[in-house]
Design a protein around this motif. Structure first.
Motif, mmCIF file in Angstrom:
data_model
loop_
_atom_site.group_PDB
_atom_site.id
_atom_site.type_symbol
_atom_site.label_atom_id
_atom_site.label_comp_id
_atom_site.label_asym_id
_atom_site.label_seq_id
_atom_site.Cartn_x
_atom_site.Cartn_y
_atom_site.Cartn_z
ATOM 1 N N ARG A 37 -87.034 -36.639 -22.397
ATOM 2 C CA ARG A 37 -86.294 -36.832 -23.647
ATOM 3 C C ARG A 37 -84.879 -37.296 -23.326
ATOM 4 N NH1 ARG A 37 -87.463 -31.066 -25.844
ATOM 5 N NH2 ARG A 37 -89.680 -31.085 -25.463
ATOM 6 N N GLY A 38 -84.641 -38.566 -23.459
ATOM 7 C CA GLY A 38 -83.295 -39.098 -23.288
ATOM 8 C C GLY A 38 -82.880 -39.384 -21.861
ATOM 9 N N ASP A 39 -83.696 -39.054 -20.864
ATOM 10 C CA ASP A 39 -83.312 -39.366 -19.497
ATOM 11 C C ASP A 39 -84.538 -39.749 -18.672
ATOM 12 O OD1 ASP A 39 -84.529 -36.865 -19.149
ATOM 13 O OD2 ASP A 39 -83.240 -36.365 -17.459
ATOM 14 N N THR A 40 -84.279 -40.343 -17.521
ATOM 15 C CA THR A 40 -85.332 -40.721 -16.591
ATOM 16 C C THR A 40 -85.008 -40.105 -15.240
ATOM 17 O OG1 THR A 40 -85.711 -42.812 -17.735
ATOM 18 C CG2 THR A 40 -86.505 -42.651 -15.479
ATOM 19 N N GLN A 41 -85.926 -39.347 -14.705
ATOM 20 C CA GLN A 41 -85.762 -38.786 -13.371
ATOM 21 C C GLN A 41 -86.418 -39.734 -12.384
ATOM 22 O OE1 GLN A 41 -87.742 -35.057 -13.863
ATOM 23 N NE2 GLN A 41 -85.916 -34.036 -14.628
ATOM 24 N N MET A 42 -85.667 -40.101 -11.343
ATOM 25 C CA MET A 42 -86.167 -41.057 -10.362
ATOM 26 C C MET A 42 -86.365 -40.369 -9.022
ATOM 27 S SD MET A 42 -83.705 -44.187 -11.328
ATOM 28 C CE MET A 42 -84.575 -45.582 -11.943
ATOM 29 N N ARG A 67 -94.374 -40.857 -18.728
ATOM 30 C CA ARG A 67 -93.654 -39.775 -19.399
ATOM 31 C C ARG A 67 -93.809 -38.496 -18.592
ATOM 32 N NH1 ARG A 67 -91.393 -39.777 -23.854
ATOM 33 N NH2 ARG A 67 -91.979 -37.631 -24.343
ATOM 34 N N ARG A 68 -92.753 -37.698 -18.550
ATOM 35 C CA ARG A 68 -92.752 -36.466 -17.772
ATOM 36 C C ARG A 68 -93.780 -35.466 -18.295
ATOM 37 N NH1 ARG A 68 -89.662 -33.145 -14.070
ATOM 38 N NH2 ARG A 68 -91.102 -31.416 -13.861
ATOM 39 N N ASP A 69 -93.888 -35.321 -19.597
ATOM 40 C CA ASP A 69 -94.848 -34.361 -20.144
ATOM 41 C C ASP A 69 -96.287 -34.762 -19.819
ATOM 42 O OD1 ASP A 69 -94.685 -36.548 -21.846
ATOM 43 O OD2 ASP A 69 -94.712 -35.363 -23.688
ATOM 44 N N PHE A 70 -96.570 -36.062 -19.832
ATOM 45 C CA PHE A 70 -97.901 -36.547 -19.475
ATOM 46 C C PHE A 70 -98.182 -36.272 -17.998
ATOM 47 C CE2 PHE A 70 -100.618 -39.963 -17.828
ATOM 48 C CZ PHE A 70 -101.781 -39.659 -18.520
ATOM 49 N N PHE A 71 -97.198 -36.522 -17.145
ATOM 50 C CA PHE A 71 -97.358 -36.266 -15.710
ATOM 51 C C PHE A 71 -97.639 -34.780 -15.459
ATOM 52 C CE2 PHE A 71 -95.404 -34.961 -11.670
ATOM 53 C CZ PHE A 71 -96.235 -35.650 -10.799
ATOM 54 N N ASN A 72 -96.871 -33.915 -16.097
ATOM 55 C CA ASN A 72 -97.074 -32.470 -15.949
ATOM 56 C C ASN A 72 -98.493 -32.073 -16.356
ATOM 57 O OD1 ASN A 72 -94.452 -32.214 -15.094
ATOM 58 N ND2 ASN A 72 -93.702 -31.355 -17.012
ATOM 59 N N LEU A 73 -98.960 -32.644 -17.452
ATOM 60 C CA LEU A 73 -100.301 -32.358 -17.945
ATOM 61 C C LEU A 73 -101.361 -32.807 -16.937
ATOM 62 C CD1 LEU A 73 -101.753 -31.262 -20.500
ATOM 63 C CD2 LEU A 73 -101.940 -33.636 -21.231
ATOM 64 N N MET A 74 -101.177 -33.987 -16.362
ATOM 65 C CA MET A 74 -102.132 -34.512 -15.378
ATOM 66 C C MET A 74 -102.193 -33.607 -14.150
ATOM 67 S SD MET A 74 -103.639 -37.329 -16.446
ATOM 68 C CE MET A 74 -104.018 -38.506 -15.174
#
Length: 123
Positions: A37-42, A67-74
Motif C-alpha cells: 500500500r503506497g510503497d514498493t519493497q525492492m 503485490r505483497r499480499d499476493f506473494f504472502n498468500l502464495m
C-alpha cells in the motif's frame, strides 16, 4: 512486515527450485519488487546460492514484480510451479528483463511440467 520478506523470498525460491532442479545451477541476479500500500519493497536475489538482501538490484538481469499480499498468500499456501505459472499467466506476477533469460527459464519450467505430467500419467 518487511523484515520477514527476505526469508519468505528464500522459502519461495527454495520450493521453486525443488520443483525445477534444472534451474539450481543458474547464476543470475534477480530483482524482486513487492508492491504494498503506497510503497514498493525492492530485494536482490542472487543465485545459485539463494542470497536475498534488501537492495535495488541495479545489476539484475530479470525483475519480478507482484503485490505483497499476493506473494504472502502464495508462500503461505506453499505454492508450487503450476501455481506460479498460473500467477504469471493471469498477470498477478510480472517478469521483465533480458529476453534470453526469460525464455530460458520459461523453457526449463515447461519441460519440467511436461516431465511431471508424464510421471503422473504412467502411474
Amino acid at each position: 512486515m518487511s523484515s520477514d520478506a527476505p526469508q519468505l523470498i528464500e522459502t519461495a525460491v527454495h520450493r521453486f527450485l525443488e520443483d525445477v532442479p534444472a534451474l539450481k545451477p543458474l547464476k543470475m541476479v534477480i530483482g524482486v519488487d513487492l508492491v504494498g500500500r503506497g510503497d514498493t519493497q525492492m530485494f536482490r536475489l542472487e543465485m545459485p546460492d539463494v542470497k536475498v538482501t534488501k537492495d535495488i538490484a541495479a545489476d539484475a538481469r530479470v525483475r519480478v514484480s507482484m503485490r505483497r499480499d499476493f506473494f504472502n498468500l502464495m508462500v503461505e499456501h506453499e505454492a508450487r510451479v503450476a501455481d506460479w505459472h498460473q500467477a504469471f499467466y493471469e498477470g498477478r506476477a510480472k517478469a521483465t528483463g533480458v529476453a534470453q533469460y526469460l525464455k530460458l527459464i520459461a523453457q526449463v519450467v515447461e519441460k519440467q511440467e511436461e516431465r511431471n505430467r508424464l510421471k503422473r500419467s504412467r502411474h
